[in-house]
Structure formats: C-alpha cells, structure tokens
Design an enzyme around this catalytic site. Structure first.
Site, PDB file in Angstrom:
ATOM      1  N   LYS A  68      -1.061   4.889   4.670  1.00 43.50           N
ATOM      2  CA  LYS A  68      -2.036   3.982   5.286  1.00 43.50           C
ATOM      3  C   LYS A  68      -1.742   3.831   6.768  1.00 43.50           C
ATOM      4  O   LYS A  68      -0.598   3.618   7.169  1.00 43.50           O
ATOM      5  CB  LYS A  68      -2.008   2.619   4.588  1.00 43.50           C
ATOM      6  N   HIS A  71       0.826  -1.207   0.000  1.00 43.88           N
ATOM      7  CA  HIS A  71       0.000   0.000   0.000  1.00 43.88           C
ATOM      8  C   HIS A  71       0.863   1.260   0.000  1.00 43.88           C
ATOM      9  O   HIS A  71       2.066   1.218   0.267  1.00 43.88           O
ATOM     10  CB  HIS A  71      -0.915   0.027   1.228  1.00 43.88           C
TER      11      HIS A  71
END
EC number: 1.17.1.8
Length: 245
Positions: free
Chosen positions: A136, A132
């Site tokens: 995040k 990611h």
C-alpha cells in the site's frame, strides 16, 4: 452502460474487470494500465470509469475524464482537501459530469465509519488502528483518516483524548488526525483491516472491519457505477448512496 477500468492489472483493478464483465447490465469498454493511452476510453465510448491506480497519477486521470464528460468512480487514495478542491474546480465547466471518490467501497467498512461517528461522543478516548498489505502506497489509509475526521467532528466541543505521555520515540503515538491518534500497520498476509477503539471509565468499545478478499469492494463499486449519474459534481464517500446520514 459502458464501463472502463483504470489500473486493470492491479489486484483491485483486475477484480473490477472481472466484476464488470460478469454484470449483465454493464459492458467492459476498456481496461487500461500504466502506459496505456487514456484516449482508449473515448475510443471505446466509455460512460463511466473505475479508477484504482496510484495517488501519483489519479489527478491526471480525473482531469482527462472530466474534460471528456466521463463519470468517475475512484477508489485510489491519497486525496487531500486541496485535491478535492481541484476536482471541484474542474467540474465547474462540466456540470453534468459526476465524480465519486471513496476511501473504501466495502459496505462493512462504510458502516463501521458510520458507527464510529455515532459512538464517538459517548467515550472519553478514541484511537484508530489500520492494518494493510505492505504494498500500500499511503499511510495512514484513506479510510482511517476519514474515520478519524468523522470521530473528531462528532466530538467537537468535548475534551481532547486524555494522554499523559510526556516522552516518546517519534511516531510512537501514531499520526495525529484532527486530534485522533491513527496507527498504521503494514504486514505481509493482510488485505485491509481497521479497528476503532473507544474507551471510558469501566468499558471499551471496539469496532472492527476486515476485508479478507478484494471482492469485498465489488458491491460498493458497482452500486456507485450504476448510480453515479444521479449525483452530478463531486461526491465523497459511499454513504449518500446507502442513505447514511
């Protein structure tokens, strides 16, 4: 249907604002971000709320929504078994209110979790790698944790992953989620990606999903918004709406 968005200035939230505004059968009743009073939702006669906020605030949001009989479609991650139990306890007093919490609303991601569960019992080894963007908040991702739990559930009664590692640096083998190693990568330029690796003697199966843009979440979120009233109480995952069992 009157729809509000929480986290409206975030990257995913802003995408949802545009999607709701563009839908002929939906009306954008409110768009809130950090610092905005939740009462704007009731002032706007909101029927369903889309929540893409932060694990630190999502429970307070849900308590308000349930108390006011507003359905919630939640893409915020960081949910634990204890948090799910708390949501269910709030819903007892509001039996006609619906909450759907999903670790991922991309249809391909939901399908990849389903395929991983189906494949799990046919292989000796299984590991999950999620990748990611560096902003995040949680690791591993909710999608990766749920994938690992589904794999572990499907492998009940089978031997554990073979692994002769006797010495390693802390974290080198990833997080242990119900016996399944889960590895988290955070890298600039990524959006949301996951690989599930299965191995047995002579072959490897890789199931990979890539969200290249946050618009990949829109079809799943709007499906949930349109159908959430059909499922009073708590629903975890998008699978029931896709008839995946």
């Amino acid at each position: 249907m009157r729809v509000g968005v929480l986290g409206a200035k975030g990257k995913v939230g802003a995408t949802m604002v545009r999607a709701v505004a563009a839908a002929d059968d939906l009306t954008l009743s409110a768009e809130l971000d950090a610092g905005d009073p939740l009462s704007l939702l009731t002032d706007g006669n909101t029927e369903v709320v889309i929540d893409f906020t932060h694990p630190d605030v999502v429970m307070g949001n849900l308590e308000f929504l349930i108390d006011n009989g507003i359905h919630a479609v939640v893409g915020t991650t960081g949910f634990t078994a204890e948090r799910f139990q708390q949501v269910e306890s709030w819903l007892v007093a509001k039996p006609n209110t619906s909450v759907l919490i999903a670790p991922n609303f991309a249809i391909g991601a939901v399908l990849s979790m389903h395929f991983a569960k189906q494949a799990a019992r046919f292989f000796d080894s299984a590991e999950v790698i999620e990748l990611h963007h560096p902003h995040k908040a949680d690791a591993p991702s909710g999608t990766a944790a749920r994938t690992a739990k589904l794999i572990a559930e499907a492998r009940k009664g089978l031997p554990p992953n073979p692994d002769a590692t006797s010495t390693s640096l802390p974290g080198a083998r990833g997080a242990d989620v119900d016996g399944i190693p889960v590895h988290a990568v955070r890298l600039a330029g990524l959006v949301a990606h996951q690989e599930v690796l299965f191995g047995t003697e002579g072959e490897i199966l890789t199931i990979r999903h890539d969200s290249l843009d946050r618009t990949s979440f829109v079809p799943g979120v709007l499906l949930a918004v349109r159908r959430i009233a059909e499922r009073p109480g708590l629903t975890v995952g998008l699978e029931p709406l896709l008839d995946l069992h």
